[in-house]
Write a protein that holds these residues in place. Structure first.
Motif, short mmCIF file in Angstrom:
data_model
loop_
_atom_site.label_atom_id
_atom_site.label_comp_id
_atom_site.label_asym_id
_atom_site.label_seq_id
_atom_site.Cartn_x
_atom_site.Cartn_y
_atom_site.Cartn_z
N PRO A 199 -12.76 1.15 4.35
CA PRO A 199 -11.55 1.97 4.51
C PRO A 199 -11.80 3.32 5.17
N GLU B 256 -1.96 -2.84 4.70
CA GLU B 256 -1.76 -2.83 3.26
C GLU B 256 -1.39 -1.43 2.78
N ASN B 257 -2.07 -0.42 3.31
CA ASN B 257 -1.76 0.95 2.91
C ASN B 257 -0.37 1.37 3.36
N ILE C 25 -6.47 -3.33 6.27
CA ILE C 25 -6.39 -2.22 5.32
C ILE C 25 -5.26 -1.27 5.70
N TYR C 26 -5.14 -0.97 6.99
CA TYR C 26 -4.07 -0.08 7.46
C TYR C 26 -2.70 -0.65 7.11
N ASN D 212 -10.30 -6.52 10.18
CA ASN D 212 -10.40 -6.10 8.78
C ASN D 212 -9.86 -4.68 8.59
N LYS D 213 -10.18 -3.79 9.51
CA LYS D 213 -9.69 -2.41 9.41
C LYS D 213 -8.18 -2.36 9.58
N TYR E 163 -7.20 -7.19 1.47
CA TYR E 163 -8.39 -6.40 1.19
C TYR E 163 -8.56 -6.20 -0.31
N LYS E 164 -7.50 -5.83 -1.00
CA LYS E 164 -7.59 -5.56 -2.43
C LYS E 164 -7.96 -6.82 -3.21
#
Length: 270
Positions: free
Chosen positions: A230, A264-265, A261-262, A257-258, A179-180
């Motif tokens: 996000p 990666e976080n 992000i989860y 996609n969601k 995502y980043k």
């Protein structure tokens, strides 16, 4: 199958996923992107190139290594290949070829050439890398996010921007690697639009456009989606359904996609 054509550029569009193959004629070379999909479509592209090539060198720019974008590579063994360093270093080359075999098996497709992962002749390892021919300059930019090996190409003075699987008018961002990275790549795309005299945008899926407002809209739409993603609690789905005609066929990508992000976080907080 020809979607767009002018005196230098012809864009073929597959029946599958509106996937494009661009062919650019110069004084001394033929430049192509991502030959795809179906055997009859590859044959049409081959016939077109044979009619215009003469003694010109054929170059193929691979925008990334998704199997649908390399599926026609074996049909052009004489081509010089341009791709990113990560494309060349890909540790999953055998997996990409296996996906092509599985696709052809599933749909009972015969091809007149062998499946091969492209051998890269010109490796792009940094932003701003250029390849100059007598009449044109190709400038390349790393474009990770969709995959980690994505590549943007600007061809001047033709004013072409070849964006691969970014900035489509029929697909919202598909975030398969980071995502980043995807956010940074969209910022880079906007800089490319401002720093080069872009007149024609050719995405990997969707319609070629020569409308400056449309090119900017594609950037804005991607950035809007990425900004809201996000914090999305369901409201983005209505937006996507209204903007993208084939959303129902891509709905699972939005969920993926969601989850990206989860993950990666979560990794950041380990």
């Amino acid at each position: 199958m020809i979607q767009f054509q002018n005196h230098t550029t012809t864009v073929f569009q597959s029946a599958l996923y509106m996937t494009t193959s661009a062919i650019i004629q110069t004084n001394e070379a033929i430049i192509m992107t991502d030959p795809n999909w179906l055997p009859s479509e590859i044959q049409e592209i081959q016939d077109f190139i044979n009619n215009i090539q003469g003694d010109k060198q054929l170059y193929i720019i691979y925008t990334h290594s998704d199997f649908d974008h390399i599926i026609g590579s074996g049909a052009f063994p004489e081509a010089k290949v341009i791709a990113s360093k990560r494309f060349d270093d890909n540790s999953n080359k055998a997996e990409s070829i296996q996906k092509i075999h599985q696709f052809d098996q599933k749909y009972y497709l015969h091809r007149s050439y062998s499946h091969v992962y492209p051998t890269v002749d010109i490796v792009v390892s940094e932003d701003g890398y250029t390849v100059e021919l007598d009449s044109i300059t190709m400038t390349f930019y790393q474009a990770p996010g969709h995959t980690d090996d994505g590549l943007f190409t600007v061809i001047e003075p033709c004013g072409l921007f070849l964006s691969g699987d970014y900035l489509s008018d029929v697909e919202f961002p598909f975030i398969f690697s980071s995502y980043k990275d995807y956010v940074n790549t969209m910022n880079k795309a906007e800089k490319i639009l401002h720093n080069h005299a872009i007149t024609t945008h050719i995405p990997g899926h969707g319609m070629t456009t020569q409308n400056q407002q449309e090119i900017q809209k594609r950037i804005d739409s991607s950035k809007y989606y990425l900004t809201l993603l996000p914090h999305d609690e369901g409201e983005l789905e209505n937006y996507l359904r209204s903007e993208y005609s084939f959303f129902e066929g891509m709905k699972s990508i939005h969920t993926d996609n969601k989850e990206m992000i989860y993950r990666e976080n979560s990794e950041e907080h380990l």
